[in-house]
Design an enzyme around this catalytic site. Structure first.
Site, mmCIF file in Angstrom:
data_model
loop_
_atom_site.group_PDB
_atom_site.id
_atom_site.type_symbol
_atom_site.label_atom_id
_atom_site.label_comp_id
_atom_site.label_asym_id
_atom_site.label_seq_id
_atom_site.Cartn_x
_atom_site.Cartn_y
_atom_site.Cartn_z
ATOM 1 N N CYS A 166 68.178 -35.950 -37.505
ATOM 2 C CA CYS A 166 68.651 -36.593 -38.599
ATOM 3 C C CYS A 166 68.385 -38.007 -38.264
ATOM 4 O O CYS A 166 67.659 -38.463 -37.311
ATOM 5 C CB CYS A 166 70.069 -36.197 -39.147
ATOM 6 S SG CYS A 166 71.247 -36.704 -37.829
ATOM 7 N N GLN A 167 69.428 -38.915 -38.552
ATOM 8 C CA GLN A 167 69.371 -40.325 -38.366
ATOM 9 C C GLN A 167 70.038 -40.680 -36.946
ATOM 10 O O GLN A 167 69.612 -41.467 -36.229
ATOM 11 C CB GLN A 167 69.972 -41.253 -39.560
ATOM 12 C CG GLN A 167 69.792 -42.628 -39.275
ATOM 13 C CD GLN A 167 68.556 -43.239 -39.294
ATOM 14 O OE1 GLN A 167 67.442 -42.600 -40.237
ATOM 15 N NE2 GLN A 167 67.952 -43.850 -38.481
#
Length: 122
Positions: free
Chosen positions: A89-90
């Protein structure tokens, strides 16, 4: 009495947050450097990015498929439970949650990428 209630409330909140931030049981953790090595041999592996479509479109790692966390529970049939699943993800929070979800759904080998795209230096 108020002090005891406050202490108990704070302890419960800390416990809840600690549990949410800890990696799920049975989920392997790798760094982005280790991910680069893993991606050299992609055969038999699955790579998913659980960020939003907008985040994915703005910047993603070639070879990762976008399955947003909000939709992942309904789309796990797109993945093979027998093959390793690498999740990013981020920053690592959503991928950790997604990894736990996959593990609970019976996926054998789930690998969370620590630090996510923030740590990726492609």
């Amino acid at each position: 009495m108020e002090t005891i209630i406050t202490i108990v409330a704070v302890a419960l909140i800390i416990g809840f947050l600690a549990k949410r931030l800890m990696p799920a049981k049975g989920v392997d953790q790798i760094t982005t450097s280790q991910l680069k090595d893993e991606m050299k041999q992609k055969k038999g592996k699955q790579f998913i990015d659980v960020r939003t479509p907008g985040e994915y479109q703005a910047n993603h790692i070639k070879g990762f498929n976008n399955l947003p966390l909000q939709q992942l529970g309904k789309q796990t049939d797109q993945l093979d439970k027998e093959k390793p699943v690498y999740v990013i993800c981020q920053s690592g929070g959503r991928s950790s949650a997604a990894s736990g979800m996959l593990k609970k759904k019976g996926f054998e080998k789930v690998i969370n990428v620590q630090g996510g795209m923030n740590a990726w230096r492609g």
